[in-house]
Design a protein around this motif. Sequence first.
Motif, PDB file in Angstrom:
ATOM      1  N   ILE A 143     -16.361  16.699  52.547  1.00 30.67           N
ATOM      2  CA  ILE A 143     -17.221  17.626  51.814  1.00 30.67           C
ATOM      3  C   ILE A 143     -16.387  18.530  50.913  1.00 30.67           C
ATOM      4  N   ILE A 144     -15.306  19.055  51.465  1.00 31.04           N
ATOM      5  CA  ILE A 144     -14.428  19.930  50.676  1.00 31.04           C
ATOM      6  C   ILE A 144     -13.839  19.163  49.501  1.00 31.04           C
ATOM      7  N   THR A 145     -13.424  17.932  49.766  1.00 26.57           N
ATOM      8  CA  THR A 145     -12.858  17.094  48.704  1.00 26.57           C
ATOM      9  C   THR A 145     -13.885  16.825  47.617  1.00 26.57           C
ATOM     10  N   ALA A 146     -15.124  16.539  48.045  1.00 29.50           N
ATOM     11  CA  ALA A 146     -16.183  16.268  47.069  1.00 29.50           C
ATOM     12  C   ALA A 146     -16.468  17.476  46.186  1.00 29.50           C
ATOM     13  N   CYS A 147     -16.343  18.661  46.767  1.00 36.26           N
ATOM     14  CA  CYS A 147     -16.617  19.877  46.007  1.00 36.26           C
ATOM     15  C   CYS A 147     -15.540  20.175  44.965  1.00 36.26           C
ATOM     16  N   THR A 148     -14.351  19.651  45.167  1.00 38.30           N
ATOM     17  CA  THR A 148     -13.231  19.966  44.268  1.00 38.30           C
ATOM     18  C   THR A 148     -12.784  18.776  43.424  1.00 38.30           C
ATOM     19  N   ALA A 149     -13.293  17.578  43.752  1.00 30.98           N
ATOM     20  CA  ALA A 149     -12.819  16.377  43.058  1.00 30.98           C
ATOM     21  C   ALA A 149     -13.542  16.170  41.726  1.00 30.98           C
ATOM     22  N   LYS A 150     -12.858  15.500  40.823  1.00 29.47           N
ATOM     23  CA  LYS A 150     -13.448  15.164  39.529  1.00 29.47           C
ATOM     24  C   LYS A 150     -14.531  14.105  39.700  1.00 29.47           C
ATOM     25  N   TYR A 151     -14.297  13.189  40.657  1.00 31.86           N
ATOM     26  CA  TYR A 151     -15.264  12.133  40.956  1.00 31.86           C
ATOM     27  C   TYR A 151     -15.687  12.282  42.430  1.00 31.86           C
ATOM     28  N   PRO A 152     -16.730  13.054  42.679  1.00 29.21           N
ATOM     29  CA  PRO A 152     -17.080  13.418  44.065  1.00 29.21           C
ATOM     30  C   PRO A 152     -17.897  12.378  44.826  1.00 29.21           C
ATOM     31  N   ALA A 153     -18.342  11.312  44.156  1.00 30.00           N
ATOM     32  CA  ALA A 153     -19.283  10.390  44.794  1.00 30.00           C
ATOM     33  C   ALA A 153     -18.725   9.767  46.070  1.00 30.00           C
ATOM     34  N   ARG A 154     -17.483   9.256  46.001  1.00 25.55           N
ATOM     35  CA  ARG A 154     -16.930   8.544  47.164  1.00 25.55           C
ATOM     36  C   ARG A 154     -16.768   9.466  48.376  1.00 25.55           C
ATOM     37  N   PRO A 155     -16.096  10.639  48.236  1.00 25.99           N
ATOM     38  CA  PRO A 155     -15.989  11.513  49.427  1.00 25.99           C
ATOM     39  C   PRO A 155     -17.343  12.014  49.910  1.00 25.99           C
ATOM     40  N   ALA A 156     -18.309  12.187  49.001  1.00 30.07           N
ATOM     41  CA  ALA A 156     -19.636  12.629  49.420  1.00 30.07           C
ATOM     42  C   ALA A 156     -20.321  11.557  50.263  1.00 30.07           C
ATOM     43  N   ILE A 157     -20.168  10.292  49.852  1.00 26.83           N
ATOM     44  CA  ILE A 157     -20.747   9.182  50.614  1.00 26.83           C
ATOM     45  C   ILE A 157     -20.094   9.072  51.986  1.00 26.83           C
ATOM     46  N   LEU A 158     -18.759   9.224  52.023  1.00 29.57           N
ATOM     47  CA  LEU A 158     -18.046   9.169  53.309  1.00 29.57           C
ATOM     48  C   LEU A 158     -18.493  10.306  54.225  1.00 29.57           C
ATOM     49  N   SER A 159     -18.708  11.482  53.643  1.00 31.57           N
ATOM     50  CA  SER A 159     -19.170  12.619  54.441  1.00 31.57           C
ATOM     51  C   SER A 159     -20.555  12.344  55.009  1.00 31.57           C
TER      52      SER A 159
END
Length: 332
Positions: A30-46
């Motif tokens: 979730i934290i990675t998705a909030c700060t990443a340029k491409y948040p889709a992958r970490p959001a899906i993993l979360s």
Amino acid sequence: IVASAVPGASLDVAPSLVTVVVGGLAVVCIITACTAKYPARPAILSLAGMCVIVWSPRMSLPYGGGVEMHVLDVGQGDAVLVRTDRGRWILFDAGRTWRTGDAGRSKILPYVNARGGSLEAFILSHAHADHIGGAATVIRALHPRYFFDAAFAQGSAVYQSTLSIADSTHTRWSRIKPGETFTVDGVAVRFLAPDSAWTASLSDPNEASTIALVEYGSARFLLTGDAERDEERWLLDHAFDDLSADVLKVAHHGSSTSSTDEFLRAVHPSLAVISVGADNRYGHPSADVLASLARVGARSVRTDQSGTIVIRTDGRRITYQAGGETWDISRK
């Protein structure tokens, strides 16, 4: 608080190594998705991690059938789960409560959720806090169909709260009557005491403890709550022929105010299970009680020494597991 009251807005999660690790990884994603340029992958993993956490209580451990009695290690208190050969549960007592929690939340719910199966009935021995402490939590979460109780009036706030939760969850409350039997999947729970006419003159809730004989095939388990000498005397006078049992849940955590020699001779158990807290301030179990159990040939096992104790039967043979080892007992 308002949001959590919406149906489905809150879910029970069984704390385990899996849920802790997956939950930690989900937070990182979730934290990675909030700060990443491409948040889709970490959001899906979360999201996938959250699904695992939510689903984990519904994933049962392998179950080999038969009937089991699980005497949970809840410290200085009682919580005994009986599991039928179809994986359904009957709960006797629900451990203690403390300022920041209770045994229902910390022990019983995770234990049942990790193994799966519905809770068919909650049976209360008496309304002292070390027996009813986690009941409201368990009833609210697992919605048992039945709540059996001796209904000894003592003005307990925890007891009143538990009754209110039972009413709100449509759990059917029934007063225990000696001689009545409740059956789930071939497991018969026969109530031996207390008798309301006798308890009307009592002041001690311990003496009004629910006494239940659990029968499956020829296997017999006697659960005695915190019964003291007077209730044991009443049982000897009114239910003597029903007292014989292979397994005895020793009354009142092994207190010297219970487990008289005459009562133990009538029960004549092969195994005596004592639910008791480590280094408790009451000195339970009493050395005299342990000696009395040995005199009638019972093997004693304690939750403060062995942790949770699991007894299994196919209706004839009885084995028990304690402290990581398994023993076979046979009726004398």
